[in-house]
Design a protein around this motif. Sequence first.
Motif, mmCIF file in Angstrom:
data_model
loop_
_atom_site.group_PDB
_atom_site.id
_atom_site.type_symbol
_atom_site.label_atom_id
_atom_site.label_comp_id
_atom_site.label_asym_id
_atom_site.label_seq_id
_atom_site.Cartn_x
_atom_site.Cartn_y
_atom_site.Cartn_z
ATOM 1 N N ALA A 130 2.350 1.530 -3.616
ATOM 2 C CA ALA A 130 1.361 1.961 -4.611
ATOM 3 C C ALA A 130 1.110 3.462 -4.513
ATOM 4 O O ALA A 130 1.045 4.170 -5.533
ATOM 5 N N LEU A 131 0.978 3.966 -3.299
ATOM 6 C CA LEU A 131 0.724 5.394 -3.111
ATOM 7 C C LEU A 131 1.884 6.232 -3.630
ATOM 8 O O LEU A 131 1.672 7.247 -4.315
ATOM 9 N N ARG A 132 3.113 5.814 -3.348
ATOM 10 C CA ARG A 132 4.283 6.552 -3.829
ATOM 11 C C ARG A 132 4.379 6.545 -5.348
ATOM 12 O O ARG A 132 4.713 7.569 -5.975
ATOM 13 N N LEU A 133 4.106 5.407 -5.975
ATOM 14 C CA LEU A 133 4.146 5.329 -7.434
ATOM 15 C C LEU A 133 3.095 6.230 -8.062
ATOM 16 O O LEU A 133 3.360 6.923 -9.057
ATOM 17 N N LEU A 134 1.905 6.237 -7.493
ATOM 18 C CA LEU A 134 0.837 7.100 -8.009
ATOM 19 C C LEU A 134 1.209 8.567 -7.845
ATOM 20 O O LEU A 134 0.971 9.386 -8.743
ATOM 21 N N TRP A 164 0.694 1.973 9.453
ATOM 22 C CA TRP A 164 -0.085 1.040 8.651
ATOM 23 C C TRP A 164 0.522 -0.360 8.645
ATOM 24 O O TRP A 164 0.260 -1.161 7.768
ATOM 25 N N GLY A 165 1.349 -0.655 9.674
ATOM 26 C CA GLY A 165 2.025 -1.944 9.737
ATOM 27 C C GLY A 165 1.102 -3.108 10.038
ATOM 28 O O GLY A 165 -0.117 -2.946 10.234
ATOM 29 N N ARG A 166 1.698 -4.297 10.117
ATOM 30 C CA ARG A 166 0.924 -5.516 10.350
ATOM 31 C C ARG A 166 0.659 -5.717 11.837
ATOM 32 O O ARG A 166 1.573 -5.611 12.647
ATOM 33 N N PRO A 167 -0.567 -6.073 12.200
ATOM 34 C CA PRO A 167 -0.909 -6.268 13.617
ATOM 35 C C PRO A 167 -0.207 -7.450 14.276
ATOM 36 O O PRO A 167 -0.205 -7.549 15.505
ATOM 37 N N SER A 213 0.830 -1.209 0.000
ATOM 38 C CA SER A 213 0.000 0.000 0.000
ATOM 39 C C SER A 213 0.863 1.258 0.000
ATOM 40 O O SER A 213 0.557 2.234 -0.697
ATOM 41 N N HIS A 214 1.946 1.251 0.770
ATOM 42 C CA HIS A 214 2.862 2.406 0.770
ATOM 43 C C HIS A 214 3.502 2.588 -0.610
ATOM 44 O O HIS A 214 3.625 3.712 -1.108
#
Length: 336
Positions: A17-21, A186-189, A14-15
């Motif tokens: 994808a956001l940076r690429l966009l 936004w890390g893994r729980p 997710s991090h």
Amino acid sequence: MKVLVTGTAGFIGSHLALRLLERGDEVVGIDNLNDYYDVTLKQARLARFADHPGYTHVHADLADRDAVEAMFAKHRPQRVVNLAAQAGVRYAAQNPHVYVGSNVTGFLHVLEGCRHHGVEHLVFASTSSIYGANTAMPFSEHSSTEHPLTLYAATKKANEQMAHSYAHLYGFPCTGLRFFTVYGPWGRPDMALFLFTRAILAGEPIKVFNHGRHRRSFTYIDDIVEGVIRTLDRPPASNAQWRGDAPDPATSGVAPYRIYNIGNEQPVELLRYIEVLEQELGRKAKMEMLPLQAGDVPDTEADVSDLVAGVGYKPEVSVEEGVARFVEWYRGYYGA
């Protein structure tokens, strides 16, 4: 550039994808949103960019061969970043078939998609766990990784070998990235920082394995993403010189293939990591001291000299800064 990112509902995906966009790329994302951990967190990650005009989402499982073939045929990405995998090192002992289906069969489907649709460069996630029984520090890409200690690490070792064979046979560049203990917003729980934060705020004890004495190259998420993007933009070239007598595990001698570590060069002891978290939360942790878990290694330390030479970058965010950013996000997201 059109980039396929697998696992876009995941922490790193997710991090990325956001940076690429944000930099102007078109992103096709695929994720099955499985329930290994909180699906609402995965949906919240996706919501940060799901409505972006450059983003297209495909809800599918990489283990579904037909779905992956259809996705490649329809969207024809120029480059691919494979981050989707069944997460959790210890979970593999309970559900080994899930790991092989996602991490091995699913990766094969990605390789086949790249092969048949002219992909310019495949970047794929590997792991520092691949060093296994190797105790020579810092961990170098040029060292042996023949003795993984967990099934998860073994599947990633398989990914590296599969990618090398495809790069050699079909000529498309492949780069594997060995991530070292990634953490951040936004890390893994199921990861330590998340578990520790939740327990400390609830006044519950935290499980501290190896009595907190092992060290890790804790690597902040933004450093990981920067390394992925720089690598994605620099496909490896093939080496025409055959070095079959003593091939280098990191570079091959016959294929456009490369392996890089991405990790912070300054390992931090777990007790110090907890201390920084206590300072940010303003609370002391109740610690249950336990022996080292089966499959865990006492220490990890990343040698990133090849990453610096190859793409001009190395992770530098300190745990003090990174943990502070995580706590700020956690309090905002959960209202804690």
